[in-house]
Write a protein that holds these residues in place. Structure first.
Motif, PDB file in Angstrom:
ATOM      1  N   ASN A 116      34.100  33.210  45.572  1.00  0.00           N
ATOM      2  CA  ASN A 116      35.399  34.086  45.710  1.00  0.00           C
ATOM      3  C   ASN A 116      36.267  33.796  44.539  1.00  0.00           C
ATOM      4  O   ASN A 116      37.237  33.013  44.929  1.00  0.00           O
ATOM      5  CB  ASN A 116      35.877  34.359  46.860  1.00  0.00           C
ATOM      6  N   ARG A 159      38.758  35.503  42.974  1.00  0.00           N
ATOM      7  CA  ARG A 159      40.181  35.845  43.343  1.00  0.00           C
ATOM      8  C   ARG A 159      40.861  35.176  44.454  1.00  0.00           C
ATOM      9  O   ARG A 159      41.842  34.664  44.222  1.00  0.00           O
ATOM     10  CB  ARG A 159      39.807  37.162  44.223  1.00  0.00           C
ATOM     11  N   SER A 160      40.003  34.754  45.440  1.00  0.00           N
ATOM     12  CA  SER A 160      40.553  33.695  46.331  1.00  0.00           C
ATOM     13  C   SER A 160      40.960  32.288  45.854  1.00  0.00           C
ATOM     14  O   SER A 160      42.138  31.685  46.006  1.00  0.00           O
ATOM     15  CB  SER A 160      39.676  33.544  47.589  1.00  0.00           C
ATOM     16  N   ARG A 201      44.957  31.021  45.620  1.00  0.00           N
ATOM     17  CA  ARG A 201      45.459  29.607  46.426  1.00  0.00           C
ATOM     18  C   ARG A 201      45.812  28.583  45.374  1.00  0.00           C
ATOM     19  O   ARG A 201      46.654  27.893  45.762  1.00  0.00           O
ATOM     20  CB  ARG A 201      44.151  29.224  46.959  1.00  0.00           C
TER      21      ARG A 201
END
Length: 189
Positions: free
Chosen positions: A32, A34-35, A39
Motif C-alpha cells: 500500500n 499511499r499508507s 506514515r
C-alpha cells in the motif's frame, strides 16, 4: 532570511524525489504505497520536530558553537548533494516489508543528518517559531509531492526523476558550500 526561503531550502533538503524509487519498489511489491508514504511523512516530521527542540540542548551538552556546527552541517549537506548528483540506482530488492520501507523513507531519506543539522542551525538563527512554521510548510510540500507520486506512480519515467534529483543535488551542494564557508569564516576570524 525569511520563513518562505527557509521552507524552500528545507524542501530541497528533504528531497521527496529521492524517495520515489522506494515508493516505486513498494508498488512493484504490491504494498500500500499511499499508507507507506503517509506514515513516512508523519514519522519524518515527528523526528524533525523533536530534533528542533533537542538540538539546542545538544549544543550545550557537548559545548558546540553554532559556527562549528555550521561547518560540520555544511560538510554533511555537501555530501548529500554530491550523492544526489552522482545518483546511482540502489538495489533495494531485499526490502520487502512496508515497515522497512517506512523506516528508510522517514530516516535517513527525508530526515537525515543534513536536514537535522539545517534545522538546528536555523532554530538558532531564525528562532523556534519561524523554524517550526518553515518545517510545517516544507512537510506540506513533501506531502503534496508524495500524494501526486502515489496517484501517478505507475506512469512516471524514472529517468526524469533522476534528472530532477540531480539538479536538486547541485543546488544542495552549493548551499552546503555556502554554509561550510560561513561557519569556517567565523571560526577563523
Amino acid at each position: 532570511m525569511g520563513i518562505l526561503e527557509t521552507s524552500i531550502q528545507l524542501f530541497f533538503l528533504l528531497n521527496p524525489l529521492a524517495s520515489l524509487p522506494l515508493l516505486f519498489l513498494a508498488l512493484k511489491k504490491g504494498l500500500n504505497v499511499r499508507s507507506i508514504a503517509l506514515r513516512a511523512v508523519i514519522i519524518a516530521f515527528s523526528i524533525a520536530l523533536t530534533f528542533i527542540f533537542i538540538g539546542r540542548f545538544l549544543f550545550e551538552i557537548f559545548g558546540i558553537t553554532l559556527d562549528s556546527f555550521k561547518a560540520a552541517g555544511g560538510i554533511i549537506i555537501i555530501l548529500l548533494g554530491i550523492e544526489m548528483v552522482l545518483y546511482r540506482e540502489k538495489k533495494n530488492e531485499d526490502i520487502s516489508s512496508a515497515r522497512a520501507l517506512v523506516s528508510i523513507l522517514a530516516t535517513p531519506m527525508l530526515t537525515g543528518p543534513a536536514t537535522l543539522s539545517f534545522l538546528t542551525i536555523k532554530s538558532f538563527e531564525l528562532g523556534l517559531i519561524n523554524v517550526l512554521i518553515s518545517l510545517l510548510l516544507a512537510f506540506i510540500g513533501v506531502s503534496i509531492v508524495f500524494l501526486i507520486f502515489v496517484l501517478i506512480l505507475s506512469k512516471i519515467k524514472m529517468e526524469y526523476i533522476e534528472f530532477i534529483s540531480k539538479l536538486f543535488g547541485l543546488f544542495i551542494t552549493a548551499f552546503g558550500i555556502e554554509m561550510l564557508f560561513a561557519g569556517v569564516k567565523k571560526l577563523i576570524f
